[in-house]
Scaffold this motif. Sequence first.
Motif, PDB file in Angstrom:
ATOM      1  N   GLN A  17       0.838  -1.192   0.000  1.00 20.20           N
ATOM      2  CA  GLN A  17       0.000   0.000   0.000  1.00 20.20           C
ATOM      3  C   GLN A  17       0.879   1.251   0.000  1.00 20.20           C
ATOM      4  OE1 GLN A  17      -3.379  -0.014  -0.170  1.00 20.20           O
ATOM      5  NE2 GLN A  17      -3.233  -2.235  -0.349  1.00 20.20           N
ATOM      6  N   PRO A  18       0.556   2.261  -0.817  1.00 20.97           N
ATOM      7  CA  PRO A  18       1.332   3.502  -0.791  1.00 20.97           C
ATOM      8  C   PRO A  18       1.144   4.239   0.531  1.00 20.97           C
ATOM      9  CG  PRO A  18      -0.612   3.769  -2.167  1.00 20.97           C
ATOM     10  CD  PRO A  18      -0.555   2.318  -1.777  1.00 20.97           C
ATOM     11  N   ALA A  19       2.197   4.861   1.003  1.00 23.03           N
ATOM     12  CA  ALA A  19       2.168   5.543   2.295  1.00 23.03           C
ATOM     13  C   ALA A  19       2.391   7.036   2.118  1.00 23.03           C
ATOM     14  CB  ALA A  19       3.228   4.959   3.229  1.00 23.03           C
ATOM     15  N   ILE A  20       1.723   7.803   2.965  1.00 22.67           N
ATOM     16  CA  ILE A  20       1.811   9.266   2.946  1.00 22.67           C
ATOM     17  C   ILE A  20       2.258   9.749   4.323  1.00 22.67           C
ATOM     18  CG2 ILE A  20       0.450  11.389   2.830  1.00 22.67           C
ATOM     19  CD1 ILE A  20       0.962  10.085   0.127  1.00 22.67           C
ATOM     20  N   ILE A  21       3.282  10.592   4.353  1.00 24.06           N
ATOM     21  CA  ILE A  21       3.695  11.268   5.577  1.00 24.06           C
ATOM     22  C   ILE A  21       3.380  12.741   5.377  1.00 24.06           C
ATOM     23  CG2 ILE A  21       5.627  11.817   7.103  1.00 24.06           C
ATOM     24  CD1 ILE A  21       6.913   9.191   5.628  1.00 24.06           C
ATOM     25  N   GLN A  22       2.536  13.300   6.221  1.00 25.66           N
ATOM     26  CA  GLN A  22       2.090  14.685   6.022  1.00 25.66           C
ATOM     27  C   GLN A  22       3.188  15.672   6.406  1.00 25.66           C
ATOM     28  OE1 GLN A  22      -1.172  15.884   4.788  1.00 25.66           O
ATOM     29  NE2 GLN A  22       0.363  17.481   4.468  1.00 25.66           N
ATOM     30  N   ALA A  23       3.449  16.589   5.480  1.00 27.41           N
ATOM     31  CA  ALA A  23       4.469  17.611   5.707  1.00 27.41           C
ATOM     32  C   ALA A  23       3.881  18.980   5.400  1.00 27.41           C
ATOM     33  CB  ALA A  23       5.685  17.341   4.823  1.00 27.41           C
ATOM     34  N   ILE A  24       4.553  20.001   5.898  1.00 22.20           N
ATOM     35  CA  ILE A  24       4.219  21.386   5.565  1.00 22.20           C
ATOM     36  C   ILE A  24       5.533  22.100   5.284  1.00 22.20           C
ATOM     37  CG2 ILE A  24       4.246  22.143   7.982  1.00 22.20           C
ATOM     38  CD1 ILE A  24       1.948  23.544   5.208  1.00 22.20           C
ATOM     39  N   GLU A  25       5.512  23.023   4.331  1.00 24.02           N
ATOM     40  CA  GLU A  25       6.712  23.782   3.993  1.00 24.02           C
ATOM     41  C   GLU A  25       6.500  25.234   4.396  1.00 24.02           C
ATOM     42  OE1 GLU A  25      10.007  23.786   0.485  1.00 24.02           O
ATOM     43  OE2 GLU A  25       7.925  23.720  -0.162  1.00 24.02           O
ATOM     44  N   GLY A  26       7.043  25.582   5.539  1.00 20.95           N
ATOM     45  CA  GLY A  26       6.908  26.934   6.062  1.00 20.95           C
ATOM     46  C   GLY A  26       5.950  27.006   7.231  1.00 20.95           C
ATOM     47  N   GLY A  27       6.357  27.709   8.291  1.00 18.89           N
ATOM     48  CA  GLY A  27       5.511  27.864   9.477  1.00 18.89           C
ATOM     49  C   GLY A  27       4.631  29.091   9.424  1.00 18.89           C
ATOM     50  N   HIS A  28       4.224  29.508   8.243  1.00 19.02           N
ATOM     51  CA  HIS A  28       3.429  30.725   8.085  1.00 19.02           C
ATOM     52  C   HIS A  28       2.073  30.622   8.776  1.00 19.02           C
ATOM     53  CE1 HIS A  28       6.412  30.590   4.880  1.00 19.02           C
ATOM     54  NE2 HIS A  28       6.357  31.908   4.837  1.00 19.02           N
ATOM     55  N   PHE A  29       1.522  29.404   8.837  1.00 21.11           N
ATOM     56  CA  PHE A  29       0.194  29.204   9.413  1.00 21.11           C
ATOM     57  C   PHE A  29       0.182  29.429  10.925  1.00 21.11           C
ATOM     58  CE2 PHE A  29       2.162  25.141  10.152  1.00 21.11           C
ATOM     59  CZ  PHE A  29       1.567  24.643  11.301  1.00 21.11           C
ATOM     60  N   LEU A  30       1.343  29.389  11.554  1.00 23.07           N
ATOM     61  CA  LEU A  30       1.389  29.550  13.010  1.00 23.07           C
ATOM     62  C   LEU A  30       1.038  30.963  13.438  1.00 23.07           C
ATOM     63  CD1 LEU A  30       4.667  27.560  13.774  1.00 23.07           C
ATOM     64  CD2 LEU A  30       2.312  26.755  14.007  1.00 23.07           C
ATOM     65  N   GLN A  31       1.533  31.951  12.695  1.00 22.65           N
ATOM     66  CA  GLN A  31       1.238  33.363  12.979  1.00 22.65           C
ATOM     67  C   GLN A  31       1.510  33.717  14.449  1.00 22.65           C
ATOM     68  OE1 GLN A  31      -2.818  33.197  11.493  1.00 22.65           O
ATOM     69  NE2 GLN A  31      -2.212  34.125   9.548  1.00 22.65           N
ATOM     70  N   GLY A  32       2.578  33.107  14.970  1.00 22.76           N
ATOM     71  CA  GLY A  32       2.954  33.384  16.347  1.00 22.76           C
ATOM     72  C   GLY A  32       2.249  32.545  17.388  1.00 22.76           C
ATOM     73  N   HIS A  33       1.350  31.654  16.982  1.00 23.33           N
ATOM     74  CA  HIS A  33       0.572  30.828  17.913  1.00 23.33           C
ATOM     75  C   HIS A  33       1.250  29.463  18.069  1.00 23.33           C
ATOM     76  CE1 HIS A  33      -2.952  33.536  18.123  1.00 23.33           C
ATOM     77  NE2 HIS A  33      -2.645  33.819  16.868  1.00 23.33           N
ATOM     78  N   LEU A  34       2.011  29.286  19.108  1.00 26.42           N
ATOM     79  CA  LEU A  34       2.735  28.032  19.306  1.00 26.42           C
ATOM     80  C   LEU A  34       1.792  26.847  19.459  1.00 26.42           C
ATOM     81  CD1 LEU A  34       5.594  26.853  19.660  1.00 26.42           C
ATOM     82  CD2 LEU A  34       5.327  27.198  22.136  1.00 26.42           C
ATOM     83  N   GLU A  35       0.608  27.071  20.006  1.00 21.80           N
ATOM     84  CA  GLU A  35      -0.331  25.968  20.223  1.00 21.80           C
ATOM     85  C   GLU A  35      -0.794  25.331  18.911  1.00 21.80           C
ATOM     86  OE1 GLU A  35      -2.842  29.726  20.000  1.00 21.80           O
ATOM     87  OE2 GLU A  35      -0.924  29.120  20.878  1.00 21.80           O
ATOM     88  N   ARG A  36      -0.617  26.038  17.802  1.00 22.91           N
ATOM     89  CA  ARG A  36      -1.025  25.476  16.511  1.00 22.91           C
ATOM     90  C   ARG A  36      -0.120  24.328  16.065  1.00 22.91           C
ATOM     91  NH1 ARG A  36      -2.650  31.037  13.180  1.00 22.91           N
ATOM     92  NH2 ARG A  36      -4.465  31.547  14.485  1.00 22.91           N
ATOM     93  N   VAL A  37       1.075  24.223  16.628  1.00 21.52           N
ATOM     94  CA  VAL A  37       1.928  23.071  16.323  1.00 21.52           C
ATOM     95  C   VAL A  37       1.244  21.798  16.795  1.00 21.52           C
ATOM     96  CG1 VAL A  37       4.173  21.983  16.685  1.00 21.52           C
ATOM     97  CG2 VAL A  37       4.023  24.478  16.478  1.00 21.52           C
ATOM     98  N   GLU A  38       0.706  21.811  18.005  1.00 24.37           N
ATOM     99  CA  GLU A  38       0.015  20.625  18.517  1.00 24.37           C
ATOM    100  C   GLU A  38      -1.276  20.374  17.748  1.00 24.37           C
ATOM    101  OE1 GLU A  38      -1.079  18.482  22.748  1.00 24.37           O
ATOM    102  OE2 GLU A  38      -0.456  20.586  22.728  1.00 24.37           O
ATOM    103  N   GLU A  39      -1.957  21.435  17.337  1.00 26.10           N
ATOM    104  CA  GLU A  39      -3.151  21.264  16.517  1.00 26.10           C
ATOM    105  C   GLU A  39      -2.795  20.565  15.205  1.00 26.10           C
ATOM    106  OE1 GLU A  39      -6.562  23.944  14.201  1.00 26.10           O
ATOM    107  OE2 GLU A  39      -5.038  24.915  15.458  1.00 26.10           O
TER     108      GLU A  39
END
Length: 390
Positions: free
Chosen positions: A147-169
């Motif tokens: 089965q093909p596997a996917i590891i979710q990634a993001i390029e750039g922490g722009h979505f955080l906008q200074g909110h550290l709690e969004r990492v856990e989200e």
Amino acid sequence: MNRCSQMMAGLLMKFQSSGSRRQFLSTVAMTAGPAILLRPRAGWAADITDPRVADIVAKTIGIDTHNHIDVPLTADEMPGPNIDLAGEMKRSGLSAICMTFATDYQPGDAYDRFLKGLASMDRQLEGNGMKRSLTPDEVRAAHKNSQPAIIQAIEGGHFLQGHLERVEEAYGRGLRHFGLLHDSDASVPLGDVYTNPPRYGGLTPFGAAVIKECNRLGILIDLAHADMQTAEAALRVTTRPVIISHTGLDTQLGNNPSMAQMMRPRLISKEQAKLVANAGGLVGVWTHLADTPLDYARNVRALIDVIGVDHVCIGTDTKLTQPRPRPGGPRPGQQPGRVGERTNQAWQDQMAGFYYIVVDAMLKTGFTADEIGRIGGRNFLRIFDEAVKK
């Protein structure tokens, strides 16, 4: 005529009228499996006769540590067209990809784009009968079950906008591979981007806090796009190995001077590569600036000569699926759909899947099956293990 020959003849008759040779070959590859991928009529796979290629592709876990899957990021674009992610992965021969997207090219709220991007990917994964792998063991299990596997990634922490709690989200939504930086600075910056003038003296306090939170949760940190000073500071903060998922050595410029000039700011020095490797990390080699598969294998070898075989992986910075129009136009030197942007069209006249081509080129340039297995995926799974362990 045996069953396989009958199937081939039927497919050929179906596509002869339209003259779509590429469509015929692609359909055959999907239907007949790995063996037919070794015997296309022309192109870079024409001389893949080494039986070891199919065996290595089947037995190793080939992972592209940086592959863009373009999905809608705004309400106006959603839901977007269906994409054949599972089919393209099967054609490629890859077992897994780190599926990434970036939110810094579109105007508006980066956090909203991030959430919509994840929702769009949820839809595509469901439509392809796939799900995210949250641990290395899940990647290994998927490979065992073909089965093909996917590891979710993001390029750039722009979505955080200074909110550290969004990492856990984001972690709760399946994010396991975090590229701290991308082409533009985030509204609350995390560090200096290597293609921009230095502004922050390297890693910012917020960037350091994000790294510590990723360590706590179990998210792999990606230092692609980080300048040397940022990388040095990040390695002083992190307690886990890191990756630079997609780059090349600044000594490997290829044969196209204009392309080399555009891409050179995105390359790293031997010193930066050693910095990451000496901390137990990994550097991914992209396909850019490699005019042929053999050039790509030589670029991999050049990096190994600097940091060793256990610290090198594949990170193409290509797209398995059809690119969507990019706000602001294509990246330097590329146009949407151009050869070189698609994973399974990384080189001109490529008629076989990406990983098949790369394995063949690596064998031709003297790599052993064990080395290919390490570079292909085992190295990545090793540091992924380190990143996510509690």
